[in-house]
Design a protein around this motif. Structure first.
Motif, PDB file in Angstrom:
ATOM      1  N   ASP A   1      -8.212  -0.707   4.831  1.00 18.79           N
ATOM      2  CA  ASP A   1      -7.784  -1.225   6.130  1.00 18.79           C
ATOM      3  C   ASP A   1      -6.909  -0.191   6.831  1.00 18.79           C
ATOM      4  O   ASP A   1      -6.292   0.662   6.194  1.00 18.79           O
ATOM      5  N   THR A   2      -6.850  -0.297   8.142  1.00 20.15           N
ATOM      6  CA  THR A   2      -5.959   0.555   8.920  1.00 20.15           C
ATOM      7  C   THR A   2      -4.864  -0.292   9.541  1.00 20.15           C
ATOM      8  O   THR A   2      -5.040  -1.498   9.768  1.00 20.15           O
ATOM      9  N   VAL A   3      -3.743   0.355   9.804  1.00 18.09           N
ATOM     10  CA  VAL A   3      -2.646  -0.275  10.534  1.00 18.09           C
ATOM     11  C   VAL A   3      -2.323   0.643  11.704  1.00 18.09           C
ATOM     12  O   VAL A   3      -2.105   1.840  11.520  1.00 18.09           O
ATOM     13  N   THR A   4      -2.328   0.069  12.895  1.00 19.00           N
ATOM     14  CA  THR A   4      -1.977   0.809  14.097  1.00 19.00           C
ATOM     15  C   THR A   4      -0.583   0.375  14.535  1.00 19.00           C
ATOM     16  O   THR A   4      -0.339  -0.809  14.778  1.00 19.00           O
ATOM     17  N   PHE A   5       0.318   1.337  14.589  1.00 17.18           N
ATOM     18  CA  PHE A   5       1.690   1.107  15.021  1.00 17.18           C
ATOM     19  C   PHE A   5       1.753   1.394  16.516  1.00 17.18           C
ATOM     20  O   PHE A   5       1.425   2.498  16.949  1.00 17.18           O
ATOM     21  N   LEU A   6       2.168   0.400  17.294  1.00 18.31           N
ATOM     22  CA  LEU A   6       2.142   0.480  18.750  1.00 18.31           C
ATOM     23  C   LEU A   6       3.558   0.557  19.314  1.00 18.31           C
ATOM     24  O   LEU A   6       4.335  -0.388  19.180  1.00 18.31           O
ATOM     25  N   PRO A   7       3.919   1.663  19.962  1.00 19.31           N
ATOM     26  CA  PRO A   7       5.260   1.782  20.536  1.00 19.31           C
ATOM     27  C   PRO A   7       5.388   0.967  21.816  1.00 19.31           C
ATOM     28  O   PRO A   7       4.433   0.837  22.574  1.00 19.31           O
ATOM     29  N   THR A   8       6.563   0.409  22.027  1.00 21.47           N
ATOM     30  CA  THR A   8       6.823  -0.317  23.269  1.00 21.47           C
ATOM     31  C   THR A   8       7.997   0.306  24.006  1.00 21.47           C
ATOM     32  O   THR A   8       8.398  -0.179  25.045  1.00 21.47           O
TER      33      THR A   8
ATOM     34  N   PHE B   1     -16.331  -3.110   6.354  1.00 22.27           N
ATOM     35  CA  PHE B   1     -15.703  -4.304   6.884  1.00 22.27           C
ATOM     36  C   PHE B   1     -14.189  -4.173   6.934  1.00 22.27           C
ATOM     37  O   PHE B   1     -13.483  -5.156   6.994  1.00 22.27           O
ATOM     38  N   ALA B   2     -13.680  -2.961   6.896  1.00 24.90           N
ATOM     39  CA  ALA B   2     -12.236  -2.742   6.940  1.00 24.90           C
ATOM     40  C   ALA B   2     -11.681  -3.299   8.246  1.00 24.90           C
ATOM     41  O   ALA B   2     -12.329  -3.264   9.285  1.00 24.90           O
ATOM     42  N   GLU B   3     -10.467  -3.806   8.172  1.00 26.53           N
ATOM     43  CA  GLU B   3      -9.815  -4.373   9.344  1.00 26.53           C
ATOM     44  C   GLU B   3      -8.770  -3.417   9.888  1.00 26.53           C
ATOM     45  O   GLU B   3      -8.226  -2.601   9.159  1.00 26.53           O
ATOM     46  N   ASP B   4      -8.481  -3.548  11.183  1.00 26.88           N
ATOM     47  CA  ASP B   4      -7.358  -2.835  11.789  1.00 26.88           C
ATOM     48  C   ASP B   4      -6.300  -3.865  12.139  1.00 26.88           C
ATOM     49  O   ASP B   4      -6.576  -4.835  12.841  1.00 26.88           O
ATOM     50  N   HIS B   5      -5.114  -3.659  11.605  1.00 31.49           N
ATOM     51  CA  HIS B   5      -3.980  -4.542  11.871  1.00 31.49           C
ATOM     52  C   HIS B   5      -3.064  -3.827  12.854  1.00 31.49           C
ATOM     53  O   HIS B   5      -2.963  -2.607  12.839  1.00 31.49           O
ATOM     54  N   GLN B   6      -2.380  -4.582  13.682  1.00 29.41           N
ATOM     55  CA  GLN B   6      -1.472  -3.989  14.651  1.00 29.41           C
ATOM     56  C   GLN B   6      -0.033  -4.385  14.356  1.00 29.41           C
ATOM     57  O   GLN B   6       0.248  -5.550  14.049  1.00 29.41           O
ATOM     58  N   VAL B   7       0.857  -3.403  14.448  1.00 31.80           N
ATOM     59  CA  VAL B   7       2.289  -3.623  14.283  1.00 31.80           C
ATOM     60  C   VAL B   7       2.966  -3.070  15.531  1.00 31.80           C
ATOM     61  O   VAL B   7       2.748  -1.912  15.902  1.00 31.80           O
TER      62      VAL B   7
ATOM     63  N   ALA C   1     -31.783  -5.453   1.325  1.00 30.49           N
ATOM     64  CA  ALA C   1     -31.276  -4.996   0.030  1.00 30.49           C
ATOM     65  C   ALA C   1     -30.239  -3.891   0.207  1.00 30.49           C
ATOM     66  O   ALA C   1     -29.206  -3.868  -0.473  1.00 30.49           O
ATOM     67  N   ILE C   2     -30.476  -2.978   1.125  1.00 34.21           N
ATOM     68  CA  ILE C   2     -29.515  -1.904   1.399  1.00 34.21           C
ATOM     69  C   ILE C   2     -28.227  -2.487   1.969  1.00 34.21           C
ATOM     70  O   ILE C   2     -27.127  -2.117   1.566  1.00 34.21           O
ATOM     71  N   ALA C   3     -28.346  -3.425   2.891  1.00 29.18           N
ATOM     72  CA  ALA C   3     -27.170  -4.030   3.513  1.00 29.18           C
ATOM     73  C   ALA C   3     -26.299  -4.745   2.483  1.00 29.18           C
ATOM     74  O   ALA C   3     -25.078  -4.707   2.557  1.00 29.18           O
ATOM     75  N   ILE C   4     -26.928  -5.365   1.495  1.00 29.21           N
ATOM     76  CA  ILE C   4     -26.183  -6.081   0.462  1.00 29.21           C
ATOM     77  C   ILE C   4     -25.422  -5.122  -0.439  1.00 29.21           C
ATOM     78  O   ILE C   4     -24.328  -5.413  -0.892  1.00 29.21           O
ATOM     79  N   THR C   5     -25.967  -3.946  -0.678  1.00 30.53           N
ATOM     80  CA  THR C   5     -25.342  -3.006  -1.613  1.00 30.53           C
ATOM     81  C   THR C   5     -24.402  -2.011  -0.954  1.00 30.53           C
ATOM     82  O   THR C   5     -23.726  -1.261  -1.642  1.00 30.53           O
ATOM     83  N   VAL C   6     -24.287  -2.004   0.389  1.00 31.99           N
ATOM     84  CA  VAL C   6     -23.364  -1.095   1.073  1.00 31.99           C
ATOM     85  C   VAL C   6     -21.941  -1.538   0.749  1.00 31.99           C
ATOM     86  O   VAL C   6     -21.637  -2.722   0.777  1.00 31.99           O
ATOM     87  N   PRO C   7     -21.055  -0.616   0.419  1.00 33.16           N
ATOM     88  CA  PRO C   7     -19.678  -0.980   0.089  1.00 33.16           C
ATOM     89  C   PRO C   7     -19.005  -1.752   1.206  1.00 33.16           C
ATOM     90  O   PRO C   7     -19.307  -1.589   2.380  1.00 33.16           O
ATOM     91  N   ALA C   8     -18.035  -2.564   0.825  1.00 33.91           N
ATOM     92  CA  ALA C   8     -17.322  -3.411   1.777  1.00 33.91           C
ATOM     93  C   ALA C   8     -16.446  -2.610   2.727  1.00 33.91           C
ATOM     94  O   ALA C   8     -15.875  -3.151   3.656  1.00 33.91           O
ATOM     95  N   ALA C   9     -16.304  -1.306   2.530  1.00 34.82           N
ATOM     96  CA  ALA C   9     -15.471  -0.479   3.397  1.00 34.82           C
ATOM     97  C   ALA C   9     -15.896  -0.592   4.853  1.00 34.82           C
ATOM     98  O   ALA C   9     -15.098  -0.401   5.759  1.00 34.82           O
TER      99      ALA C   9
END
Length: 147
Positions: free
Chosen positions: A52-59, A21-27, A11-19
């Motif tokens: 969600d987070t976005v990680t900017f990766l320098p090359t 499950f945030a994703e990290d995207h890479q650019v 029951a607790i797991a069902i009611t925990v906010p979806a935050a």
């Protein structure tokens, strides 16, 4: 008793906010993109969810990622990554965000991030003038926004 504990945990797991499950995207910040264009973020357009987070990766040591203050949703915080440093940004506020590499802004090194479904600042973002090639690339990126 173990069954009741299991049911309570479920029951607790069902009611925990979806935050959780945030994703990290890479650019990637590139001198040359897959399509041959010079000075690009890849991908240059992202649609993400709030939290969600976005990680900017320098090359290359000459790139950074930072927000374009005139292309931000109301109430969103600007950010500025250091040169040749990875920077991770959490996007909590819905709307359209413009991103640039400061040294290569005039060469068109820009990106757009759409957070959630709110496009209230889209027209304001379209009205922003950019230097040189950035002014050519930005309309194409903004055309990808899902209204």
């Amino acid at each position: 008793m173990k069954l009741q504990t299991l049911l309570t945990a479920a029951a607790i797991a069902i009611t925990v906010p979806a935050a959780g499950f945030a994703e990290d995207h890479q650019v990637h910040m590139l001198n040359r993109g897959a399509d041959g264009q010079m000075m690009v973020f890849e991908p240059a357009f992202l649609q993400v969810e709030p939290g969600d987070t976005v990680t900017f990766l320098p090359t290359n040591p000459s790139h950074n990622a930072e927000s374009i203050p005139s292309m931000m949703p109301e109430g969103a915080e600007t950010f500025r990554g250091a040169m040749n440093r990875e920077v991770t940004v959490t996007f909590d506020q819905e709307g359209i965000y413009g991103i640039k590499c400061l040294p290569h802004y005039g060469l068109g090194m820009v990106a757009v991030i759409q957070v959630g479904d709110d496009t209230a600042n889209l027209e304001a973002a379209r009205a922003v003038r950019h230097p040189a090639r950035a002014n050519q690339r930005m309309p194409e990126l903004l055309s990808q926004v899902q209204e």
